[in-house]
Design a protein around this motif. Structure first.
Motif, short mmCIF file in Angstrom:
data_model
loop_
_atom_site.label_atom_id
_atom_site.label_comp_id
_atom_site.label_asym_id
_atom_site.label_seq_id
_atom_site.Cartn_x
_atom_site.Cartn_y
_atom_site.Cartn_z
N LEU A 140 -47.18 -46.99 -0.66
CA LEU A 140 -48.53 -46.63 -0.31
C LEU A 140 -49.23 -46.43 -1.60
CD1 LEU A 140 -48.72 -44.62 3.10
CD2 LEU A 140 -49.62 -47.02 2.63
N ALA A 141 -48.45 -45.61 -2.52
CA ALA A 141 -49.01 -45.10 -3.80
C ALA A 141 -49.33 -46.30 -4.65
CB ALA A 141 -48.12 -44.07 -4.48
N GLN A 142 -48.29 -47.21 -4.76
CA GLN A 142 -48.73 -48.26 -5.41
C GLN A 142 -49.68 -49.32 -4.82
OE1 GLN A 142 -45.03 -50.62 -6.72
NE2 GLN A 142 -43.75 -48.94 -5.59
N VAL A 143 -49.80 -49.40 -3.33
CA VAL A 143 -50.75 -50.22 -2.92
C VAL A 143 -52.34 -49.59 -3.07
CG1 VAL A 143 -51.85 -50.56 -0.49
CG2 VAL A 143 -49.24 -51.36 -1.23
N LEU A 144 -52.31 -48.33 -3.15
CA LEU A 144 -53.57 -47.67 -3.03
C LEU A 144 -54.09 -46.93 -4.48
CD1 LEU A 144 -53.22 -45.59 0.26
CD2 LEU A 144 -54.47 -47.84 -0.01
N ILE A 145 -53.47 -46.76 -5.32
CA ILE A 145 -53.62 -45.84 -6.41
C ILE A 145 -53.43 -46.63 -7.70
CG2 ILE A 145 -53.16 -43.54 -7.63
CD1 ILE A 145 -52.01 -42.71 -4.77
N ASP A 146 -54.60 -46.46 -8.55
CA ASP A 146 -54.62 -46.94 -9.83
C ASP A 146 -54.73 -45.77 -10.80
OD1 ASP A 146 -55.25 -49.73 -9.73
OD2 ASP A 146 -57.21 -49.16 -8.87
N PRO A 147 -54.02 -45.83 -11.87
CA PRO A 147 -54.03 -44.76 -12.97
C PRO A 147 -55.22 -43.80 -12.96
CG PRO A 147 -52.77 -46.54 -13.85
CD PRO A 147 -53.58 -47.06 -12.61
N GLY A 148 -55.44 -42.84 -12.87
CA GLY A 148 -56.60 -42.04 -12.97
C GLY A 148 -57.38 -41.67 -11.62
N ASP A 149 -56.82 -42.32 -10.48
CA ASP A 149 -57.42 -42.15 -9.29
C ASP A 149 -57.20 -40.68 -8.87
OD1 ASP A 149 -58.67 -44.46 -9.02
OD2 ASP A 149 -56.97 -45.47 -7.94
N THR A 150 -57.87 -39.81 -8.22
CA THR A 150 -57.70 -38.69 -7.69
C THR A 150 -56.77 -38.88 -6.46
OG1 THR A 150 -59.63 -37.94 -8.84
CG2 THR A 150 -58.94 -36.56 -6.88
N VAL A 151 -55.92 -37.78 -6.27
CA VAL A 151 -55.12 -37.73 -5.10
C VAL A 151 -55.09 -36.26 -4.63
CG1 VAL A 151 -53.08 -37.91 -3.74
CG2 VAL A 151 -53.93 -39.84 -5.20
N VAL A 152 -55.70 -35.91 -3.34
CA VAL A 152 -55.74 -34.68 -3.00
C VAL A 152 -54.39 -34.31 -2.27
CG1 VAL A 152 -56.63 -32.84 -1.48
CG2 VAL A 152 -58.21 -34.41 -2.52
N VAL A 153 -53.65 -33.28 -2.93
CA VAL A 153 -52.39 -32.92 -2.34
C VAL A 153 -52.53 -31.40 -1.82
CG1 VAL A 153 -50.96 -34.28 -3.85
CG2 VAL A 153 -51.68 -32.19 -4.79
#
Ligand code: PMP
Length: 402
Positions: free
Chosen positions: A111-124
């Motif tokens: 999912l991370a590879q599908v949804l996230i580009d370098p620099g995108d924000t992810v709330v954890v």
């Protein structure tokens, strides 16, 4: 020329990657004398080996179990998962919206590879599940931590950050019996989080391997019951066996298709054998209900024994969250003990835990620790707490010069 002498040129994404502190700790705690409250290991004795063995024999009668299978998973297992998830989210889940993965960890990674580009924000979450933090760091995401309290992720704080301009691609939450905090996201906050996802257009990854391990009351309806922007992960690891490596993802069909595409490159397909075994076990409702009742009862007794031992051994020196399910108890030393510094002494006393810092994003949680109560029977947990107290006293003696 020896390769050892040439500089190793790895990809840029490896630069900031750290080994999981817990994985490293598991190496240290492999000594048989150590009571390790560190690893999140389900009780081996409660893994239904006989039932798995029967299902394996039956599955092997079918020649398809020894062959490559569909990338998205064994079709009957996807149907079984779709039916189970339909019951939870309160609408019909199509098997085309389900991908079976190699544990839910693989679903997180894909999912991370599908949804996230370098620099995108992810709330954890703060503190957060280390396996998710590692995945999002590998994806070179900018991590934005949101605090947890007794009711799970503080969605009011998240809303405040969103109003201030935070624009995450993804919000990751362990909604049930949080790893490491043990808390459950309240029903009100689930609706709130779903509404925020709809309003601000981010994806929620609802990571739920512990939802079935409730002690008294089942967890509230999942976040996925309230929005289509939720990608729900679950797993057979904590209810059947980690070794089956059965996890699943359900949610938006286009995301599932993208995950499937990446999974083709990752492993072609999962294990046809363990997927058939899991299908039989999950479809045998009578057996499964009884098995889950046994696991819940044992874990509840273990959690109770651990908490009572902590209270009688440490009194007000330790505070802990109330445990309602799952596998973990989060403790905090009230008197400023540094749990990272204490760990060496604890290991010398043959007991281990995970220091809070391992789960930190912006905060070091220096006085906190995660204890897993699932792995051992009550008496061993009580002995583990006694050893922890000896380590605590030994450290206190070192601090007071005589
Ligand atoms: N999510 C969370 C919150 C977990 O605690 C774990 C296991 N520790 C996983 C995902 C991954 O588990 P598995 O791959 O075995 O399903």
């Amino acid at each position: 020329m020896s390769l050892d002498s040439t500089p190793l040129q790895l990809s840029a994404r490896m630069a900031d990657l750290r080994s999981s502190a817990i994985r490293d700790l598991l190496t240290l705690t492999a000594r048989p004398s150590v009571i390790s409250l560190a690893g999140g290991l389900p009780a081996t004795k409660l893994v239904p080996r006989e039932r798995i063995s029967q299902a394996a024999l039956r599955a092997l009668d079918d020649p398809r179990t020894v062959q490559y299978g569909e990338t998205s998973g064994w079709a009957p297992l996807r149907e079984t998962v779709a039916v189970r998830e339909s019951g939870k989210v309160g609408r019909v889940v199509d098997p085309a919206e389900v991908v079976v993965t190699h544990g839910s960890q693989q679903a997180l990674s894909l999912l991370a590879q599908v949804l996230i580009d370098p620099g995108d924000t992810v709330v954890v979450e703060e503190p957060g599940y280390t396996g998710a933090l590692q995945v999002f760091r590998t994806a070179q995401a900018a991590l934005a931590p949101v605090a947890l309290d007794e009711d799970g992720m503080d969605t009011a704080a998240l809303e405040h950050a969103l109003r201030e301009g935070l624009r995450p691609k993804v919000v990751h939450t362990v909604s049930n019996f949080h790893n490491p905090r043990g808390v459950v996201l309240s029903a009100r906050r689930r609706r709130h989080l779903a509404a925020l996802a709809d309003r601000y257009g981010f994806w929620v990854i609802e990571d739920d391997p512990y939802g079935e391990l409730w002690f008294d009351t089942p967890a509230p309806a999942p976040v996925a019951a309230h929005s289509d922007r939720v990608l729900r992960l679950s797993s057979g690891s904590k209810t059947l066996a980690p070794a089956l490596r059965i996890g699943w993802l359900h949610g938006d069909r286009r995301v599932c298709e993208a995950v499937e595409l990446l999974k083709q490159g990752a492993d072609l397909c999962g294990s046809s054998l363990t997927q058939q075994i899991a299908t039989e076990l999950l479809d045998d409702h009578e057996w499964l209900d009884e098995h889950l009742a046994t696991v819940r009862g044992s874990y509840a007794a273990r959690a109770g024994a651990l908490v009572r031992a902590l209270e009688s051994t440490f009194g007000p020196r330790i505070s802990h969250a109330t445990v309602h399910g799952g596998m973990f108890c989060w403790i905090e030393f009230a008197d400023g003990v540094d749990t990272t510094a204490l760990l060496d002494t604890a290991l010398a006393h043959d007991v281990a835990y995970v220091p809070g810092g391992a789960f930190g994003v912006a905060h070091a949680h220096p006085h906190a620790a995660r204890l897993c109560f699932a792995t051992y029977e009550e008496a061993v947990l009580v002995e583990g707490v006694a050893r922890l107290r000896s380590a605590y006293d030994a450290r206190a003696e070192k601090l007071i010069p005589r």
